[in-house]
Enzyme design. Structure first.
Site, PDB file in Angstrom:
ATOM      1  N   THR A   1     -11.078  -0.058  -0.864  1.00 60.99           N
ATOM      2  CA  THR A   1     -12.185  -0.991  -0.674  1.00 60.99           C
ATOM      3  C   THR A   1     -11.679  -2.218   0.083  1.00 60.99           C
ATOM      4  OG1 THR A   1     -11.742  -1.742  -2.927  1.00 60.99           O
ATOM      5  CG2 THR A   1     -13.654  -0.319  -2.607  1.00 60.99           C
TER       6      THR A   1
ATOM      7  N   HIS B   1     -11.929   8.486  -9.693  1.00 58.85           N
ATOM      8  CA  HIS B   1     -11.482   7.545  -8.657  1.00 58.85           C
ATOM      9  C   HIS B   1     -10.159   7.912  -8.008  1.00 58.85           C
ATOM     10  CE1 HIS B   1     -14.336   4.182  -9.360  1.00 58.85           C
ATOM     11  NE2 HIS B   1     -14.366   4.681 -10.579  1.00 58.85           N
TER      12      HIS B   1
ATOM     13  N   LYS C   1       0.593   4.287  -0.843  1.00 67.24           N
ATOM     14  CA  LYS C   1      -0.054   3.346   0.068  1.00 67.24           C
ATOM     15  C   LYS C   1       0.852   2.997   1.247  1.00 67.24           C
ATOM     16  CE  LYS C   1      -2.811   1.346  -3.715  1.00 67.24           C
ATOM     17  NZ  LYS C   1      -4.223   1.574  -3.352  1.00 67.24           N
TER      18      LYS C   1
ATOM     19  N   LYS D   1     -13.338  -4.699   3.132  1.00 66.29           N
ATOM     20  CA  LYS D   1     -13.364  -6.168   3.122  1.00 66.29           C
ATOM     21  C   LYS D   1     -12.784  -6.726   4.423  1.00 66.29           C
ATOM     22  CE  LYS D   1     -12.873  -5.797  -1.837  1.00 66.29           C
ATOM     23  NZ  LYS D   1     -11.899  -5.624  -2.928  1.00 66.29           N
TER      24      LYS D   1
ATOM     25  N   LYS E   1      -2.474  -5.159  -1.242  1.00 65.03           N
ATOM     26  CA  LYS E   1      -3.004  -4.155  -2.171  1.00 65.03           C
ATOM     27  C   LYS E   1      -1.925  -3.883  -3.211  1.00 65.03           C
ATOM     28  CE  LYS E   1      -3.502  -1.217   1.392  1.00 65.03           C
ATOM     29  NZ  LYS E   1      -4.815  -0.659   1.208  1.00 65.03           N
ATOM     30  N   ARG E   2      -2.244  -3.106  -4.237  1.00 63.31           N
ATOM     31  CA  ARG E   2      -1.203  -2.741  -5.195  1.00 63.31           C
ATOM     32  C   ARG E   2      -0.039  -2.087  -4.471  1.00 63.31           C
ATOM     33  NH1 ARG E   2      -2.193  -3.656 -10.857  1.00 63.31           N
ATOM     34  NH2 ARG E   2      -0.292  -2.461 -11.135  1.00 63.31           N
TER      35      ARG E   2
HETATM   36  C1  M8P Z   1      -5.796   4.723 -13.390  1.00 65.04           C
HETATM   37  C2  M8P Z   1      -5.249   4.484 -14.622  1.00 65.04           C
HETATM   38  C3  M8P Z   1      -4.790   5.525 -15.378  1.00 65.04           C
HETATM   39  C4  M8P Z   1      -4.273   5.282 -16.626  1.00 65.04           C
HETATM   40  C5  M8P Z   1      -4.198   3.990 -17.108  1.00 65.04           C
HETATM   41  C6  M8P Z   1      -4.642   2.949 -16.358  1.00 65.04           C
HETATM   42  C7  M8P Z   1      -5.174   3.187 -15.122  1.00 65.04           C
HETATM   43  C8  M8P Z   1      -5.653   2.149 -14.365  1.00 65.04           C
HETATM   44  C9  M8P Z   1      -6.200   2.404 -13.144  1.00 65.04           C
HETATM   45  C10 M8P Z   1      -6.271   3.678 -12.659  1.00 65.04           C
HETATM   46  C11 M8P Z   1      -6.867   3.950 -11.369  1.00 65.04           C
HETATM   47  O1  M8P Z   1      -7.277   5.039 -11.087  1.00 65.04           O
HETATM   48  N1  M8P Z   1      -6.946   2.941 -10.499  1.00 65.04           N
HETATM   49  C12 M8P Z   1      -7.488   2.959  -9.337  1.00 65.04           C
HETATM   50  S1  M8P Z   1      -8.351   4.274  -8.670  1.00 65.04           S
HETATM   51  N2  M8P Z   1      -7.449   1.931  -8.506  1.00 65.04           N
HETATM   52  C13 M8P Z   1      -8.113   2.097  -7.347  1.00 65.04           C
HETATM   53  O2  M8P Z   1      -8.164   1.238  -6.515  1.00 65.04           O
HETATM   54  C14 M8P Z   1      -8.842   3.402  -7.204  1.00 65.04           C
HETATM   55  O3  M8P Z   1     -10.254   3.207  -7.264  1.00 65.04           O
HETATM   56  C15 M8P Z   1     -10.833   2.567  -6.160  1.00 65.04           C
HETATM   57  C16 M8P Z   1     -12.309   2.411  -6.441  1.00 65.04           C
HETATM   58  O4  M8P Z   1     -12.954   3.637  -6.411  1.00 65.04           O
HETATM   59  C17 M8P Z   1     -10.555   3.356  -4.896  1.00 65.04           C
HETATM   60  O5  M8P Z   1     -11.077   2.662  -3.801  1.00 65.04           O
HETATM   61  C18 M8P Z   1      -9.062   3.555  -4.709  1.00 65.04           C
HETATM   62  O6  M8P Z   1      -8.831   4.398  -3.626  1.00 65.04           O
HETATM   63  C19 M8P Z   1      -8.448   4.176  -5.970  1.00 65.04           C
HETATM   64  O7  M8P Z   1      -7.063   4.273  -5.861  1.00 65.04           O
END
Ligand code: M8P
Length: 834
Positions: free
Chosen positions: A679, A380, A577, A683, A571-572
């Site tokens: 995402t 991701h 970002k 939305k 968003k976060r």
């Molecule tokens: C990575 C981590 C790594 C270590 C420990 C905790 C974690 C928690 C979350 C993530 C992480 O990769 N989080 C994401 S990836 N959050 C997102 O929104 C991401 O995934 C989405 C769904 O595919 C994408 O739309 C986003 O672009 C992407 O940043």
């Protein structure tokens, strides 16, 4: 908080006398009323005449629960009877939000219940506000998992979500003097009606210990994991209904319970306090969700969480399999697919190997064949800091047998690589599952790619960058494993539920098929130029904006104009970002207004919301900057009716459902090549906001669908970003020197204009903006962003043109449903026909 108590006209409706009614196919208002009444009385143990919204919520939730469980039983029987291939979706995060409204809609009960409540003197919308969000995720990755569950249920896929039942979800964000302060999210304080405890689904999970090698009766070398400590995993199921199809699947979330054995040992030794302490320690495993998104925190507890839920899940999967097939693993891959939501559950690969080798006595080759065929891995993120690694030391201490297996997987893999590229030692070092740096680490992504038959990215650009950059050497060896699955969102939550006004207008105009076939939105295209339709379209948006304005007034104490342009970035909080780009535009726009320029521009309300990881100092400082700029601007009478800046605290699913339908402009402005997909972008567009964005993540595909002329695209693309990062001549400093407006904005921050003269507070931000190595290219994209924002202003004034574009945006969002995404996963990765 005790809820407001009031009298309700229940006296008009006789209390139920008969036995508790069970639901058949149809349901009358009276049955519903009786059931609600029954739950009020029997579960809540109080006089239903004095029920407040909180009590009504609970009674209603328990009513819905009865519906769900009946359908769940039927669905499971059906899966079993037809012996269909099952898919297990493993995720450390499911960002569910609230369930009541969503379940009522999917069960087709919403209007009926709203009517019955009205008769009783309650308002369903108000009652729904009583529900706590289940915030068992950080952001997009966790919310995607929740949208997937909705789509899998709706498509009737035999799917099971597996995760952790965190006692504390994502922290609650408050603002103190503009700074983020985290509070524990004790969402289970009053229990939740949505879960079913399954105390008999209890599995032991081992940690620590050592590996005992021995030769079995046939002289074969065997491995046994011994002297371990044990934690029990207890199943809690959350039921997920499909949209009006009687299918109900479940999310099985594990909670940690102390093993009885463990405390008995200490009790027998007479060490009572130590015994209790060990109970507390084991139960810590499912206590809290790690609050970072895209940032790695290498704590032992996180590692244990990962293994804990994976080990329990595989015991459950094998139990279900063996019930039908005993120890014949011949049908395993025909009947089971496991999808890994990022590398967080990737320990499943050595775990399945361990089970097949050590417990089932299979050969390495057979076990490995099953493993690779079983797993699919979704990556991701492109951010190198988010690629998970675990220190070999820690790994060895917590899971000694798994580490051995990883080393053996790696040894065999590197042999394969060495045969393909003889003498290329550097390549072996780069591709190894072990980073041999000063602190040895296991690279989980390498393990996941090699241990599964599919690695997918979450948007076309992201998959392309996987193949050409981060995983290019793996792609060379296994080109057939790499594939794309562009993300989506579920329209049931993100349009039908969150934007009832727009949903109704759409259904009235083109029918309701879009709820399960989002491509049908295309039929709106022919209405895009229709003046009266445009007027109704804008009226719905206006209403949504009015509602958000009321929320802003009550939560932030600021009055905003519903006719202003609602410019939204929620968003976060993360540097990539680029909330900072947004705030720089605000400062520059503010300074122009103060100078008497841009008087023709529409009034703007800029809305921010989002949480920063508690350990991410720079992201927290950005929150403070937004609030400080907002404070200065919002109290400046010179711009009073032209510009407002709002930070709404505690962003989450439920807040998103209120904010997104009210947006005119959606900010999707990450540095190209950093946001895997996004995402939120989908939305917003689905709710009729126009997007200002970069050619990043899924924005690129949205642009393909919607048409560039209907979006506001600016900035460098991923290739240009890559080139500029290597170009020593293009620096932030030159932009700062050459562009007076940019300089004035940065200088205002430096001079403490937004921090009551404190010139030190924001220096880390100014330093980041001016750094020659700024990886996010803030200033290098700023000028084009400013140009693009002026275009937004111009176009917003043309109400007809804006409405037309807004309608076209919605009409062309059909691709971005998780129904489509899941269909692709099912057919191309899982081998399940939908
Ligand atoms: C990575 C981590 C790594 C270590 C420990 C905790 C974690 C928690 C979350 C993530 C992480 O990769 N989080 C994401 S990836 N959050 C997102 O929104 C991401 O995934 C989405 C769904 O595919 C994408 O739309 C986003 O672009 C992407 O940043």
């Amino acid at each position: 908080m005790p809820s407001k108590e009031r009298d309700i006209p229940l006296r008009d409706h006789p209390a139920p006398t008969g036995p508790y009614c069970s639901f058949g196919g149809s349901l009358g208002d009276d049955d519903l009323l009786k059931t609600i009444h029954h739950h009020l009385l029997s579960f809540l143990g109080r006089d239903p005449m004095r029920a407040g919204n909180r009590e009504i919520y609970k009674a209603l939730a328990y009513t819905v629960r009865d519906f769900l469980i009946e359908r769940w039983v039927k669905t499971q029987k059906d899966f079993y009877a037809h012996n269909r291939k099952r898919v297990y979706y493993l995720s450390l995060e499911f960002l569910i939000g609230r369930s009541l409204g969503n379940s009522l809609i999917n069960l087709g009960l919403y209007d009926k219940v709203a009517g019955v409540l009205e008769q009783m003197g309650y308002d369903l919308d108000e009652v729904r506000e009583e529900e706590e969000d289940a915030a068992l995720g950080n952001g997009g990755l966790g919310r995607l998992a929740a949208c997937f569950m909705d789509s899998m249920a709706t498509l009737g896929i035999p799917a099971y979500g597996y995760g952790i039942r965190y006692e504390y979800g994502l922290f609650y964000q408050r603002l103190l003097d503009g700074f983020q302060v985290e509070h524990p999210d004790n969402w289970l304080r009053y229990g939740t009606p949505w879960e079913y405890d399954r105390p008999w689904n209890l599995y032991p999970v081992k940690f620590h210990g050592r590996v005992h090698r021995y030769h079995d009766a046939e002289g074969k070398l065997r491995h046994e994991w011994v002297d371990t400590s044990e934690v029990m995993a207890m199943a809690n199921d959350i039921l997920v209904p499909g949209f009006r199809n009687d299918s109900v699947i479940n999310m099985r979330l594990w909670s940690a319970k102390a093993s009885r054995e463990l405390d008995l040992i200490s009790f027998n030794r007479g060490d009572y306090v130590a015994a209790v302490q060990s109970v507390v320690e084991s139960e810590t495993i499912s206590k809290v969700l790690y609050p970072s998104d895209d940032i790695r925190e290498g704590q032992e507890l996180r590692f244990k969480q990962q293994y804990f839920f994976v080990a329990a899940t595989f015991q459950d999967i094998l139990r279900r399999y063996k019930k039908q097939h005993g120890t014949d693993f011949g049908r395993f891959t025909a009947e089971i697919a496991v999808q890994l939501n990022d590398t967080h559950p990737a320990i499943a690969i050595p775990e399945l190997m361990r089970l097949l080798l050590d417990e089932e006595g299979m050969t390495w080759e057979d076990a490995w064949g099953i493993c690779v065929q079983t797993f699919g891995y979704t990556n991701h993120t492109l951010m190198p800091e988010a690629l998970e690694t675990w220190a070999v030391d820690l790994f060895h201490r917590v899971l000694p047998r798994h580490l051995e297996i990883v080393y053996e997987i790696n040894r065999r893999f590197l042999e394969e690589v060495a045969a393909l590229y003889p003498g290329d030692e550097e390549r072996l070092r780069r591709m190894s599952m072990i980073d041999e740096g000063p602190v040895k680490k296991v690279r989980m992504a390498h393990l996941a790619i090699v241990g599964s038959h599919s690695t997918n990215g979450v948007a076309k650009l992201h998959t392309h960058l996987q193949k050409t950059r981060i995983f290019n050497e793996f792609y060379e060896i296994y080109p057939q494993r790499f594939n794309n699955k562009t993300n989506g969102v579920t329209q049931r939550r993100w349009l039908l539920k969150s934007n009832p006004g727009l949903a109704a207008l759409i259904t009235e105009s083109i029918g309701g098929d879009w709820v399960t076939k989002l491509e049908f939105l295309r039929n709106l295209e022919s209405l895009a130029g229709n003046r009266s339709f445009q007027r109704r379209w804008l009226a719905v948006k206006r209403q949504n904006k009015q509602r958000l304005a009321a929320l802003i007034k009550s939560d932030c104490g600021v009055a905003v104009d519903p006719d202003s342009l609602f410019d939204v970035q929620v968003k976060r909080m993360h540097e990539y970002k680029r909330q900072l780009l947004n705030i720089l535009h605000i400062i520059i726009h503010y300074q122009r207004l103060v100078r008497g320029e841009r008087q023709e521009a529409p009034a703007r309300t800029v809305v921010f919301a989002g949480k920063a990881a508690p350990s991410y100092a720079q992201a927290k400082l950005i929150i403070k900057l937004i609030n400080s700029v907002g404070e200065t601007i919002n109290r400046d009478p010179r711009v009073a009716d032209r510009l407002k800046v709002i930070f709404i605290p505690n962003y989450g699913v439920s807040l998103a459902e209120k904010i997104i339908p009210a947006a005119d402009l959606s900010e999707q402005i990450s540095t190209a090549g950093t946001e895997a997909s996004g995402t939120g972008n989908m939305k917003f567009a689905l709710n009729g906001a126009l997007t200002i964005g970069t050619m990043d993540g899924a924005n690129v595909e949205m642009c393909d669908e919607i048409g560039r002329e209907n979006m506001f695209i600016f900035g460098m693309d991923a290739d240009q970003v890559e080139a500029v990062r290597r170009d020593p001549l293009r620096t932030p400093e030159t932009v700062y020197q050459n562009n007076q407006e940019v300089r004035a904005a940065v200088d205002a921050i430096t001079a403490g204009e937004f921090s009551r003269g404190d010139t030190a507070l924001f220096t880390p931000i100014v330093r980041a903006l001016l750094s020659p190595d700024d990886p996010y290219l803030f200033l290098l994209d700023l000028e084009d962003y400013l140009r693009c924002q002026e275009e937004v202003d111009r176009e917003f004034l043309n109400r007809t043109g804006w409405a037309r574009k807004s309608i076209l945006n919605v009409a062309r969002m059909g691709k971005f449903s998780t129904d489509r995404t899941i269909r692709e996963y099912a057919e191309e990765i899982w081998g399940i026909k939908v």
